[in-house]
Design an enzyme around this catalytic site. Sequence first.
Site, mmCIF file in Angstrom:
data_model
loop_
_atom_site.group_PDB
_atom_site.id
_atom_site.type_symbol
_atom_site.label_atom_id
_atom_site.label_comp_id
_atom_site.label_asym_id
_atom_site.label_seq_id
_atom_site.Cartn_x
_atom_site.Cartn_y
_atom_site.Cartn_z
ATOM 1 C CB CYS A 1 -3.315 0.642 -1.981
ATOM 2 S SG CYS A 1 -2.871 2.388 -1.879
ATOM 3 C CG ASP B 1 4.890 6.770 -2.446
ATOM 4 O OD1 ASP B 1 3.776 7.073 -2.906
ATOM 5 O OD2 ASP B 1 5.010 5.988 -1.472
#
EC number: 6.3.5.4
Length: 609
Positions: free
Chosen positions: A2, A104
Amino acid sequence: MCGIAGIFAYLDVAPPVDRAELARMNTRMAPRGPDGSGDWFSPDGRVGFTHRRLAIIDLSERGAQPMHSADGTLTITFNGEIYNYRELRAELERKGHTFRTETDTEVLLQLYADRGSSMVEALRGMFAFGLWDSKRHSLLLARDPLGIKPLYYADDGWTLRFASQAKALLAGGVVSRDPDPAGIVGFHLFGNVPEPFTVWQSIRSVPAGSTLTIDAAGPDIPAPYYRVANALDRRASTKCDPSEAQARLGAAVHESVRYHLVADVPVAVFLSAGLDSSALLGTMAELGLRDISAVTLSFAEFRGTPNDETPLAAEVAARYGARHIVRTVDRAEFERDLPALLDAMDLPTIDGINTWFVSKAAHEAGIKVALSGLGADECFGGYPSFRELPRAVRLLRPFRYAPGLGQAVRWMLSHGMGSRLGLHPKAAGLIQYGGSWAGAYLLRRGVFMPWELDAILDPDLVEEGLRRLVVFDRIDGELNADHPLGDFDRVAALETSLYMRNQLLRDSDWAGMAHSIEIRVPYVDPFFLAALPPGDVLEATGAKSAIADIPRPPLPDALRQRPKTGFATPVGHWLREAAAPAAAVSFSAASRDWLRHVWQVGWTGPVLA
């Protein structure tokens, strides 16, 4: 994978977070996360996070960020992947923690709640994140041990800003663009900008393997939790019989590849005609992965030459049943892409073109995640430096005991005598620098030498930059460990901590993320590094060639016998033509400056290894 950014107005007198500034930072990182975008602001308006999402694990909206803990006291914006998150989650569940998502990211929040900032030591993966702890009124910034994921910050004494890209900080419109002599000089010395510097005085990189805590008093000093030299020192103390080395090497590669396949989308591989990426493909197939996509670059200029990757790559792809995607790039496409490429390049570099185009090819094929063989040469001694540096230090060390001799020889050779003798410009520094590890490494990896800089940069900038860089101390610092390292491990520490971190990994990030591609590097993993045999055993067993026998079936003989050429491109030829004064190509001023620099230093294939 990201793009993350945030603002923390830590002083009471600082203005609250400007939402428009944070939005501009988010927009600058749009290619890093095309699958979603999110913002969060603290109730008092003094903290703001933004996030661009490339969905890889838990593709549902439950994985959206910024993400909060169940009680709302913790908030995180996270870039990366944690490959052992399932084991960590199981451990936390045994302690009574409950989870709302399959991500996660949530594991990071719960692990912080359990262990505090020391949680980073348990993470196997690549990561950079900002985590707000409302109870402590503090911000934690963290970066993975080997520096796979970047994280930059700017502190003006009132407010701290952070982002995945230095250019995202600038896009906010508040951070100063004043140039940094240390970063500029570092780029001309190494062809990359050594961390923690950037080319802007106001922006720094969170060092790899470090955390940074910011509270009401401002940012603390970055706290290191991992150093390559210490890891190699610990590994050297382990016992490994040479007869066991191949089995241990194979087990380490299989385990690392298995972890790097953790994803909820297909995982591809960047395939050259080299041992490193081919061994990854073979191991992926051996582990049971099916319908693997393997992406190879092709260049018309290389057809029928040893630099042509395509025929051998095709043989390897067929051997392991992969779908082989061959993408041809020509000079016209390079020229069309150059402005966008330079815009995506977060910090100046003389590398990264190959990764740009292979990532572009992967994106065109609908791929989101690909394994890369980057890092194998640093682990297994694949560079000439593993032979050349120890030899140079041994042969030239005696000259260090002749005061003034090296400087005198360097002055004579760099003032005309060297060119008349037909010597390489670096030869002028052999006597002065070659007898020390730091000096020999600078000669091996340097682009320009310190004595050459006054001719191409403002002398005052050079003086200030060299003073702040402290070049030789900086290089020597990467060798500091509890015990003296062996020659193999010394070179491994330098290549990993300097060349790989500041150039190869950084280039993989900006070039891959510009095309929304997550590049995973199984050979760049502290857990993998620790599982390998000691450096002297790796050297004695010829680990670089031994990786050909790791997959089953092993790599074909034609691949083993191919001379190492690096992941080369004909960019050198294109650059010399495009940068020539008579070139009939229209480039921006920034493009022309970059072209002029890389043409001047002599772009070569090995730079693109």
